[in-house]
Each structure stands twice: as structure tokens, then as C-alpha cells.
Design an enzyme around this catalytic site. Structure first.
Site, short mmCIF file in Angstrom:
data_model
loop_
_atom_site.label_atom_id
_atom_site.label_comp_id
_atom_site.label_asym_id
_atom_site.label_seq_id
_atom_site.Cartn_x
_atom_site.Cartn_y
_atom_site.Cartn_z
N ARG A 127 -9.09 3.71 -7.54
CA ARG A 127 -8.45 3.48 -6.25
C ARG A 127 -9.54 3.40 -5.18
NH1 ARG A 127 -4.13 1.41 -7.05
NH2 ARG A 127 -3.47 1.95 -4.97
N GLU A 159 0.83 -1.21 0.00
CA GLU A 159 0.00 0.00 0.00
C GLU A 159 0.86 1.26 0.00
OE1 GLU A 159 -3.27 0.52 -0.24
OE2 GLU A 159 -3.84 -1.58 -0.25
N ASN A 180 1.21 3.91 -3.06
CA ASN A 180 0.82 5.31 -2.85
C ASN A 180 1.94 6.26 -3.26
OD1 ASN A 180 -1.74 4.74 -1.94
ND2 ASN A 180 -1.28 5.09 0.22
#
Length: 148
Positions: A107, A48, A52
């Protein structure tokens, strides 16, 4: 487990490097003898955070660098992930479940929520010109300790 160990990894902000970062941190943390659930949680937060950095910090630009550091101190692992891309404009808003600044990429907006739930400590620092840094900690109770 006692002792201290650390690692540092820097790589181009390319989406194909996300798996490399996830596997490398998992291999490093494996020396702590975590449960499969703990290892899966760590792999998820690394995935994650790196995703990002690539998608939001660098807008998919492959010219940036993502840095991943991990440190073992006794039964605690600290994982830091940083970029020098554009920072997060509104950090409080970004931390809200289901918020995404890139809905066109489909997303889910759950990255920060997942990271906060899977780790014992979750800190994020972001500036618009200095990038974003995440620092996460998790206590690992080894499988050996669970069966004794």
C-alpha cells in the site's frame, strides 16, 4: 444547478465491489455536469475510501458492510463512506503521507492525502469499536457555467 438529491448504497466488504461504488457515485454526480477532471477526482476518492474500508476496516473480511451516501445540494456534492469495522488506532499518524499500516500489501499510504487534496472538505471520524466514517464535500462548477 439547483435542487437537492441523495442516494445511499450498502454492499459487502468485497474488493470487487469497489468499482461498483465508484461507478455508481460517478453516475449520480454526473447530473451536476462536472468536468472530466472533477469526475475523475470523485471516482478516485470513492475508490480510495472504499478500498480503505475493505482492507483496513475489515482486514479483507467479506462479512462486513460498506455504506456509501452521496447528496447533492445546489452546486455541492457531499460523499460519506462508512464501515463498522475496526477503527483507526492513530488517526493523526494515518493521515501522514506515505504511512501505511499494511506494508505487506504494498500500500502506498497516500489515500488520505489524495482524498484531502481532491475534495474541498475532508473529515474522518474513527473509533476502535465503531468503525470509520469519512465525509467529503466538493463544489462542482458545471461545464455549462464555464462556457457561458
Amino acid at each position: 444547478m439547483s435542487g437537492h438529491n441523495q442516494m445511499k448504497l450498502s454492499f459487502a466488504s468485497r474488493s470487487e465491489n469497489e468499482a461498483f461504488a465508484r461507478i455508481t457515485v460517478a453516475a449520480f454526480v454526473s447530473q451536476m455536469d462536472p468536468t472530466m477532471e472533477q469526475l475523475d477526482e470523485i471516482k478516485t476518492v470513492v475508490s480510495e475510501a472504499v478500498t480503505n474500508a475493505i482492507i483496513h476496516g475489515y482486514d479483507g473480511n467479506t462479512e462486513g458492510t460498506v455504506t456509501v451516501e452521496a447528496e447533492i445540494d445546489g452546486d455541492t456534492v457531499t460523499i460519506s463512506i462508512s464501515d463498522q469495522g475496526k477503527g483507526i488506532e492513530d488517526l493523526e499518524l494515518a493521515r501522514q503521507p506515505l504511512f501505511t499500516s499494511r506494508p505487506e500489501l504494498e500500500r502506498s499510504g497516500m489515500g488520505f492525502t489524495i482524498m484531502e487534496n481532491f475534495m474541498d472538505v475532508f473529515e474522518v471520524v474513527s473509533t476502535e469499536i465503531g468503525g470509520t466514517s469519512l465525509k467529503m464535500k466538493k463544489r462542482i462548477e458545471s461545464k455549462k457555467a464555464l462556457f457561458n
